[in-house]
Design a protein around this motif. Structure first.
Motif, PDB file in Angstrom:
ATOM      1  N   ASN A   1      32.677  33.383  21.207  1.00 48.39           N
ATOM      2  CA  ASN A   1      33.452  32.139  21.189  1.00 48.39           C
ATOM      3  C   ASN A   1      34.902  32.414  21.595  1.00 48.39           C
ATOM      4  OD1 ASN A   1      31.215  30.653  20.227  1.00 48.39           O
ATOM      5  ND2 ASN A   1      31.675  31.310  18.133  1.00 48.39           N
ATOM      6  N   PRO A   2      35.120  32.915  22.796  1.00 44.86           N
ATOM      7  CA  PRO A   2      36.449  33.436  23.173  1.00 44.86           C
ATOM      8  C   PRO A   2      37.528  32.356  23.187  1.00 44.86           C
ATOM      9  CG  PRO A   2      35.011  33.283  25.087  1.00 44.86           C
ATOM     10  CD  PRO A   2      34.154  33.034  23.899  1.00 44.86           C
ATOM     11  N   THR A   3      38.687  32.726  22.677  1.00 46.39           N
ATOM     12  CA  THR A   3      39.869  31.856  22.725  1.00 46.39           C
ATOM     13  C   THR A   3      40.973  32.488  23.553  1.00 46.39           C
ATOM     14  OG1 THR A   3      40.763  32.851  20.716  1.00 46.39           O
ATOM     15  CG2 THR A   3      39.365  30.898  20.439  1.00 46.39           C
ATOM     16  N   SER A   4      40.749  33.686  24.045  1.00 51.77           N
ATOM     17  CA  SER A   4      41.776  34.409  24.786  1.00 51.77           C
ATOM     18  C   SER A   4      41.267  34.762  26.176  1.00 51.77           C
ATOM     19  CB  SER A   4      42.154  35.698  24.047  1.00 51.77           C
ATOM     20  OG  SER A   4      41.047  36.585  23.999  1.00 51.77           O
ATOM     21  N   VAL A   5      42.195  35.085  27.062  1.00 53.07           N
ATOM     22  CA  VAL A   5      41.845  35.549  28.400  1.00 53.07           C
ATOM     23  C   VAL A   5      41.004  36.817  28.308  1.00 53.07           C
ATOM     24  CG1 VAL A   5      42.800  36.574  30.502  1.00 53.07           C
ATOM     25  CG2 VAL A   5      43.809  34.492  29.555  1.00 53.07           C
ATOM     26  N   MET A   6      41.445  37.764  27.481  1.00 52.23           N
ATOM     27  CA  MET A   6      40.711  39.017  27.356  1.00 52.23           C
ATOM     28  C   MET A   6      39.292  38.764  26.865  1.00 52.23           C
ATOM     29  SD  MET A   6      39.447  41.760  25.578  1.00 52.23           S
ATOM     30  CE  MET A   6      40.115  42.103  23.975  1.00 52.23           C
ATOM     31  N   GLY A   7      39.139  37.952  25.822  1.00 50.54           N
ATOM     32  CA  GLY A   7      37.817  37.657  25.287  1.00 50.54           C
ATOM     33  C   GLY A   7      36.932  36.940  26.292  1.00 50.54           C
ATOM     34  N   GLY A   8      37.515  35.963  27.007  1.00 50.45           N
ATOM     35  CA  GLY A   8      36.748  35.224  28.005  1.00 50.45           C
ATOM     36  C   GLY A   8      36.260  36.121  29.126  1.00 50.45           C
ATOM     37  N   THR A   9      37.126  37.000  29.621  1.00 53.99           N
ATOM     38  CA  THR A   9      36.716  37.881  30.717  1.00 53.99           C
ATOM     39  C   THR A   9      35.670  38.896  30.261  1.00 53.99           C
ATOM     40  OG1 THR A   9      38.612  39.334  30.247  1.00 53.99           O
ATOM     41  CG2 THR A   9      38.898  37.667  31.961  1.00 53.99           C
ATOM     42  N   LYS A  10      35.761  39.361  29.034  1.00 58.95           N
ATOM     43  CA  LYS A  10      34.754  40.303  28.525  1.00 58.95           C
ATOM     44  C   LYS A  10      33.412  39.604  28.310  1.00 58.95           C
ATOM     45  CE  LYS A  10      35.159  44.110  27.579  1.00 58.95           C
ATOM     46  NZ  LYS A  10      34.923  45.320  28.412  1.00 58.95           N
ATOM     47  N   ARG A  11      33.437  38.329  27.911  1.00 56.86           N
ATOM     48  CA  ARG A  11      32.174  37.605  27.760  1.00 56.86           C
ATOM     49  C   ARG A  11      31.503  37.407  29.115  1.00 56.86           C
ATOM     50  NH1 ARG A  11      27.754  37.148  26.918  1.00 56.86           N
ATOM     51  NH2 ARG A  11      26.613  35.252  26.422  1.00 56.86           N
ATOM     52  N   ILE A  12      32.277  37.069  30.123  1.00 51.29           N
ATOM     53  CA  ILE A  12      31.714  36.940  31.468  1.00 51.29           C
ATOM     54  C   ILE A  12      31.158  38.280  31.938  1.00 51.29           C
ATOM     55  CG2 ILE A  12      32.204  36.385  33.864  1.00 51.29           C
ATOM     56  CD1 ILE A  12      32.145  33.985  31.994  1.00 51.29           C
ATOM     57  N   ALA A  13      31.857  39.375  31.621  1.00 50.01           N
ATOM     58  CA  ALA A  13      31.367  40.710  31.983  1.00 50.01           C
ATOM     59  C   ALA A  13      30.019  40.983  31.311  1.00 50.01           C
ATOM     60  CB  ALA A  13      32.396  41.766  31.576  1.00 50.01           C
ATOM     61  N   GLU A  14      29.874  40.576  30.039  1.00 48.84           N
ATOM     62  CA  GLU A  14      28.585  40.721  29.359  1.00 48.84           C
ATOM     63  C   GLU A  14      27.490  39.949  30.092  1.00 48.84           C
ATOM     64  OE1 GLU A  14      30.044  41.171  24.657  1.00 48.84           O
ATOM     65  OE2 GLU A  14      28.927  39.407  25.343  1.00 48.84           O
ATOM     66  N   MET A  15      27.816  38.740  30.515  1.00 48.93           N
ATOM     67  CA  MET A  15      26.837  37.899  31.190  1.00 48.93           C
ATOM     68  C   MET A  15      26.426  38.501  32.532  1.00 48.93           C
ATOM     69  SD  MET A  15      28.655  34.277  30.210  1.00 48.93           S
ATOM     70  CE  MET A  15      27.418  33.144  30.855  1.00 48.93           C
ATOM     71  N   ILE A  16      27.379  39.132  33.224  1.00 52.67           N
ATOM     72  CA  ILE A  16      27.050  39.815  34.477  1.00 52.67           C
ATOM     73  C   ILE A  16      26.068  40.950  34.214  1.00 52.67           C
ATOM     74  CG2 ILE A  16      28.001  41.314  36.281  1.00 52.67           C
ATOM     75  CD1 ILE A  16      30.563  39.573  36.140  1.00 52.67           C
ATOM     76  N   VAL A  17      26.330  41.720  33.166  1.00 55.81           N
ATOM     77  CA  VAL A  17      25.456  42.840  32.814  1.00 55.81           C
ATOM     78  C   VAL A  17      24.067  42.330  32.436  1.00 55.81           C
ATOM     79  CG1 VAL A  17      25.081  44.628  31.077  1.00 55.81           C
ATOM     80  CG2 VAL A  17      27.312  44.419  32.170  1.00 55.81           C
ATOM     81  N   GLN A  18      24.007  41.227  31.670  1.00 55.72           N
ATOM     82  CA  GLN A  18      22.707  40.657  31.294  1.00 55.72           C
ATOM     83  C   GLN A  18      21.933  40.194  32.529  1.00 55.72           C
ATOM     84  OE1 GLN A  18      23.659  37.583  28.477  1.00 55.72           O
ATOM     85  NE2 GLN A  18      24.521  39.028  27.010  1.00 55.72           N
TER      86      GLN A  18
END
Length: 606
Positions: free
Chosen positions: A406-423
């Motif tokens: 549930n990212p609220t920050s730029v860092m959190g949002g970009t890491k979540r997208i990175a997870e989705m790329i890996v998935q």
């Protein structure tokens, strides 16, 4: 004193004792007899020879007598016993009888005088040490095996500045007893009174089996006395030879986390790493470098250290080469944002396993530099994962963060997208792709611990954003072990999460560090600065739709993997790249913020 001089002195002293023992026993038991019977003369000569023979066999002349203990006493007993038994057998064979009483008195005098000559050496040394050196009066917590080891080492070490004066132990059976002439004076609840009564200047916690939560409680009690408190090394470090018992260390904040560290399934990890080529991105960073250290233990054929900073890569390469001289280490200076360079590195090295730890992680900095967060965390992950897929890598493990939930920050949002790329990559590739998610890492670059330490060294204040802010914490070795373990149990597409126990209030962490530094909160002020952009009061490790309740490995959970719309992600990345290429540098961050909001909404979508 040289070896030959020392040996000559011991032989001379022992020779006098041997002859004195048998003649004194003869005169004590047969004072009225005139002259020396032939049996006594023969026995004295034979005892002289036998003693030196058995002294050599049981290495009495090679003992370090200034550290004499029960083991040395046993060696003396054996040497004397075999010597006297040999004489008894000789008397029986030659004279047809044994002078039993004479032999018994001889044996007792022999043991008494040999023991006294040796242990007087230790007594002199201990007395001289105590007189020559002013030592700090030390209280040892724990009157068990650990406590006795610490006390013995402190008392025997010439270099030690500590003198044990009392023990504390909660075992009622040990109360009011003495261990090594040191009294067990009470329980932990009585520590303040005992510190005052014995004028204690130093405290050592000596309970090797202590869990972190109990250590936290004991340390809190000790800190209330205002006396410097340290801890004995772990049993593992002592047994492995890394440290000695006497190497007392300061209590670290990691010791007070309140949970036990994650243990590795070394057999399973070894199957994945031993004899393989392993590549680590971000190898010079806090997590990446520790991953390299953990991987090197499993003897890979080659370990590729990929990073953007030449100094950090050089440092970790030199460290690993010194520790593991038989392993091949290949330092590669490269940027994960360079897709062509990643492709070339992977095609050339053909790694079997990849640990992707390269990322921007500092929340406030990424709020101010979102463009760099997107390039490094999202585009960099895409480049590395594509290169791994094309090179036929077997396992790919990405290091993620709890801030991706549930990212609220730029860092959190970009890491979540990175997870989705890996998935997504796991669904189209023969490579096994997984992500590993954990909380804050104690002592890592940019983390709160180094900042607090600097503020304490400067005399304060220690700045905490909010009194209610909490975070999950783990140590750097724990984080790295989880990364390795996840790679060994991965089936593909998972997000692994460590059971990190209860979250820790940042203000409590600050108070612990202040106490560990030898200050009180009255001396070092804690000042609240307010929540920064992008920060949450409370972090999460899994969102509601990701939770699997069962552990797949002790303290490791597997999150569910919601479907990923990779086309939307790819379109947003293409738009981002096109807009940043077309606009001036001053507009880049505005564009990035706009696209990050879209990415964040995407990552939070169910």
């Amino acid at each position: 004193m040289g070896y030959r001089t020392r040996l000559s002195m011991l032989i001379l002293v022992d020779s006098f004792i041997v002859m004195a023992s048998i003649f004194v026993s003869y005169w004590l038991l047969m004072p009225t007899m005139d002259g020396l019977p032939m049996a006594i003369v023969v026995s004295s000569i034979a005892l002289f020879i036998c003693h030196h023979l058995f002294a050599h066999i049981f290495k009495l002349y090679k003992k370090v007598w200034q550290y004499a203990s029960i083991q040395e006493l046993i060696a003396i007993f054996k040497a004397v016993s075999f010597s006297v038994l040999s004489i008894a057998f000789l008397q029986l064979m030659v004279f047809g009888t044994m002078f039993t009483r004479t032999l018994l008195v001889t044996a007792m005098l022999h043991i008494l005088l040999i023991g006294a000559s040796r242990f007087s050496w230790r007594l002199y040394r201990d007395t001289k040490l105590n007189l020559d050196k002013e030592k700090k009066r030390t209280l040892i917590i724990g009157a068990g095996n650990g406590g006795s080891l610490v006390a013995r080492q402190l008392m025997n070490s010439e270099m030690s500045e500590l003198q044990p004066v009392a023990f504390i132990d909660d075992d009622p059976q040990k109360q009011r007893l003495e261990l090594m002439n040191i009294p067990v004076m009470g329980t932990l609840d009585e520590i303040e009174d005992i510190v005052i009564e014995k004028d204690v200047e130093h405290i050592v916690i000596a309970i090797p089996s202590l869990c972190n939560s109990d250590l936290n409680k004991i340390f809190t009690k000790c800190s209330e006395t205002g006396v410097k408190t340290q801890i004995m090394p772990s049993v593992e470090d002592i047994m492995s030879g890394k440290v000695e018992v006497s190497q007392i260390r300061d209590v670290q904040v990691e010791d007070l986390l309140g949970r036990e560290p994650v243990e590795l399934d070394t057999g399973r990890i070894g199957e994945k790493l031993t004899g393989k080529t392993v590549l680590v991105t971000g190898a010079g960073g806090s997590i990446g470098s520790e991953v390299c250290r953990q991987v090197a233990r499993f003897k890979p054929e080659k370990l590729i250290l990929l990073g953007h900073g030449e100094n950090s890569i050089y440092d970790i390469e030199m460290e690993l080469k010194n520790t593991y001289p038989d392993t091949v280490f290949d330092p590669v200076i490269a940027d994960v944002q360079d897709a062509e360079r990643m492709h070339d590195v992977f095609e050339t090295s053909k790694p079997d396993v990849v640990y992707h730890a390269a990322a921007h992680k500092h929340v406030p900095l990424m709020e101010r530099n979102p463009h760099e967060a997107v390039k490094n965390n999202i585009i960099g992950t895409r480049n590395v994962s594509m290169a791994a897929h094309e090179a036929g890598v077997t396992n790919f493990v990405m290091v993620s963060t709890d801030k991706a939930v549930n990212p609220t920050s730029v860092m959190g949002g970009t890491k979540r997208i990175a997870e989705m790329i890996v998935q997504h990559m796991d669904t189209i590739s023969d490579t096994t792709f997984v992500a590993v998610r954990f909380g804050n890492v104690l002592g890592s670059r940019g983390s709160v611990i180094p900042l607090f330490k600097k503020q304490i060294e400067a005399g304060g204040p220690v700045t905490v954003t909010d009194p209610e802010m909490t975070r999950y914490f783990m140590t750097i070795p724990e984080a790295s072990r989880l990364v390795l373990q996840a790679g060994s149990i991965a089936e593909g597409g998972e997000t692994f999460v460590l059971d990190m126990g209860e979250p820790v209030r940042i203000v409590d962490l600050a108070k612990n560090l202040i106490r560990l530094s030898g200050f009180s909160t009255d001396e070092i002020e804690i000042r609240y600065s307010g929540i920064r952009p992008g920060e949450k009061l409370f972090e999460e490790l899994l969102s509601k739709d990701e939770v699997h309740s069962e552990q797949i490995y002790p303290k490791i959970y597997r999150g569910k993997t919601p479907p990923v719309n990779i086309r939307v992600i790819e379109e947003l990345i293409r738009t981002f790249e096109r807009e940043t290429n077309e606009n001036l540098s001053g507009q880049i961050n505005d564009i990035a913020h706009f696209r990050i909001r879209e990415l964040r909404r995407l990552s939070a979508a169910k």
